[in-house]
Enzyme design. Structure first.
Site, PDB file in Angstrom:
ATOM      1  N   ASN A 235       4.925   7.700   3.642  1.00  0.00           N
ATOM      2  CA  ASN A 235       4.956   8.372   2.350  1.00  0.00           C
ATOM      3  C   ASN A 235       5.465   9.784   2.556  1.00  0.00           C
ATOM      4  OD1 ASN A 235       3.960   9.570  -0.286  1.00  0.00           O
ATOM      5  ND2 ASN A 235       3.344   7.429  -0.478  1.00  0.00           N
TER       6      ASN A 235
ATOM      7  N   VAL B 219       4.542   2.908   2.076  1.00  0.00           N
ATOM      8  CA  VAL B 219       5.828   3.274   1.477  1.00  0.00           C
ATOM      9  C   VAL B 219       5.617   4.217   0.310  1.00  0.00           C
ATOM     10  CG1 VAL B 219       6.984   1.096   2.083  1.00  0.00           C
ATOM     11  CG2 VAL B 219       5.843   1.317  -0.133  1.00  0.00           C
TER      12      VAL B 219
ATOM     13  N   HIS C  55       0.832  -1.211   0.000  1.00  0.00           N
ATOM     14  CA  HIS C  55       0.000   0.000   0.000  1.00  0.00           C
ATOM     15  C   HIS C  55       0.863   1.256   0.000  1.00  0.00           C
ATOM     16  CE1 HIS C  55      -3.323   2.714   0.897  1.00  0.00           C
ATOM     17  NE2 HIS C  55      -4.131   1.706   0.608  1.00  0.00           N
ATOM     18  N   HIS C  56       0.419   2.253  -0.765  1.00  0.00           N
ATOM     19  CA  HIS C  56       1.189   3.488  -0.902  1.00  0.00           C
ATOM     20  C   HIS C  56       1.253   4.275   0.409  1.00  0.00           C
ATOM     21  CE1 HIS C  56       3.485   6.131  -3.230  1.00  0.00           C
ATOM     22  NE2 HIS C  56       2.667   6.426  -4.215  1.00  0.00           N
ATOM     23  N   ALA C  57       0.327   4.028   1.326  1.00  0.00           N
ATOM     24  CA  ALA C  57       0.393   4.674   2.638  1.00  0.00           C
ATOM     25  C   ALA C  57       1.547   4.128   3.468  1.00  0.00           C
ATOM     26  CB  ALA C  57      -0.928   4.492   3.386  1.00  0.00           C
TER      27      ALA C  57
END
Length: 486
Positions: A334, A172, A168-170
């Site tokens: 992030n 990394v 998940h972009h949250a």
């Protein structure tokens, strides 16, 4: 537990079924020549049977969309998948598999990642060396593939397998994800790695401690936010004064384009490799950065693609280019903001397109160079506020502050191995949004640049043509540079 940052919370708010907010990577490994036919099967068996718990951040679950906490137990059978592609083997079948898997959301009831080992791929070595006699830009037809060097004998293809990993972009950003890759693998071909990828950092506790972010107090966060007020408003005033400067890009100037429409949950993934030396040579000749050259290649390809679809806007496309704000060695969260970049697609001249890109990237980098991380995030929150609301609501998909996301993620500079298998390529796979149907991400590794392209497969006609158009755009830039130097 660690508090979610504003950026991390935004990724969860943006997420929906057709708009999953994870990033991924496709990694190709060359199987050692002296290994038997069970090399991949043994890796899979080892991963399935491992009882070693995942390391940070692969043990993190989101709690009440407010905190990260460590999971009590991780079900590896949910996270790990083994796939053998059907015959006839091909790279296209591999990319199709990645397209399908990348389209699926991660379940927030589990740590937010998946790992896929893929067998049955066709190993090919795409050589992208520049021709010895560059052609004039006007001599290049739209779908011309890059010339291959002549050879009397083809080298035997390596046996390969692939690893596709998404997270998940949250958890990394691109830089953090690349650090996880680099520190999970080995610089030694002879290191025996008995741990699975999600626990590989346990073999070096110093790395693991360095990658874990420091906990922050609420009072510290408040103090940081209050201190950012004056610098942020100073930069906002500077922005108003710079409106007429070359390279200045406002959040209202991006034109409507074919790339800006509502998306479906269909994805198409494409990948391509260039030699890094070609980008370096152009950057030195033209006194710009390698990133500027790569953006110019994307710009030329997008211009050609939109012309072929009779859809080139009169105004230049605007790219959102992520800039890392990470000052430490951590590999989570992030920590990015974004610079608006004029791609110059209204210009037929490669030189003019490159100049527009260089000017706008210089302004953005200079601005963020004067601000610390919290100040950049707050400046971006104010500047791009209406675009954030637009992305959250999907109210005006055709009216965007930018037309496309293009990211540059610096990759490892040394050869990496996984239990003796050499990492030969790594292709990023990122996110698309309602109103943002295409994303191009590229990364460097050793002497190559690897492009990963993800788009809405349903709403972008003939988007597969973008790969040969990237090759053509680099050839045109080289030819134009050669012509001006003679």
């Amino acid at each position: 537990m660690r508090i979610l940052s504003l950026v991390e919370q935004l990724f969860f708010l943006l997420e929906k079924h057709k708009q999953p907010m994870h990033v991924g990577g496709l990694f190709l490994f060359d199987i050692p020549d002296n290994s038997d036919n069970n090399f991949v099967a043994d890796l899979v068996r080892q991963m399935r049977s491992s009882t070693t718990p995942p390391t940070f951040p692969f043990d993190q679950v989101v709690h009440n969309q407010t905190f990260w906490k460590s999971a009590d137990k991780v079900d590896i059978h949910y996270h790990f998948h083994h796939m053998v592609l059907p015959k006839p083997y091909s790279k296209q079948a591999l990319y199709s598999y990645v397209s399908d898997v990348h389209a699926n959301m991660l379940d927030k009831g589990y740590p937010l990642w998946e790992c896929h080992i893929i067998e049955g791929i066709e190993a090919d070595h795409v050589d992208v060396i520049a021709p010895s006699k560059p052609l004039h830009p006007n001599q290049l037809p739209i779908n011309q593939a890059e010339p291959k060097p002549k050879s009397s004998q083809k080298p035997a293809p390596k046996k390969q397998f692939a690893l596709y990993f998404k997270i998940h972009h949250a958890l990394v950003d691109g830089v953090a994800a690349m650090r996880l890759v680099e520190r999970s693998l080995s610089a030694s071909q002879h290191e025996v790695m008995s741990l699975p990828p999600w626990a590989l950092m346990r073999r070096d506790k110093k790395h693991l401690a360095a990658l874990t972010p420091q906990k922050r107090s609420v009072s510290g966060i408040v103090k940081e936010q209050v201190g950012s007020i004056k610098p942020v408003f100073t930069e906002l005033k500077n922005g108003l004064r710079q409106r007429t400067d070359p390279g200045h890009v406002s959040t209202l100037q991006a034109p409507s384009s074919l790339l800006n429409q509502r998306i479906s949950n269909s994805r198409i993934f494409m990948a391509h490799t260039f030699h890094l030396s070609r980008f370096k040579s152009l950057a030195q000749q033209l006194d710009v950065s390698i990133n500027d050259v790569a953006l110019a290649v994307c710009s030329g390809a997008l211009r050609s693609y939109l012309i072929s679809e009779n859809a080139l806007p009169k105004e230049p496309l605007v790219a959102f280019v992520p800039v890392s704000l990470r000052k430490d060695q951590s590999a989570s969260g992030n920590q990015t903001s974004l610079v608006l970049c004029d791609l110059g697609t209204d210009q037929a001249s490669p030189k003019q397109r490159l100049q527009a890109i260089h000017d706008s990237m210089t302004i953005g980098k200079d601005k963020f160079g004067r601000l610390d991380q919290a100040q950049v995030i707050n400046y971006s929150a104010i500047t791009y506020a209406w675009e954030g609301v637009n992305l959250l609501t999907g109210a005006y998909p055709k009216k965007q502050a930018f037309n496309i996301l293009i990211s540059n993620v610096p990759g490892p500079k040394q050869q990496l191995y996984w239990d003796g298998a050499a990492l030969s390529a790594l292709y990023p796979a990122s996110v698309v949004f309602d109103g943002q149907a295409l994303n191009i991400t590229f990364t460097s590794y050793l002497n190559q640049v690897h492009f990963g392209i993800i788009g809405c497969g349903k709403n972008l006609p003939n988007i597969q043509n973008l790969v040969p158009l990237l090759e053509q755009a680099l050839l045109v830039l080289e030819a134009d540079s050669k012509e001006r130097s003679t």
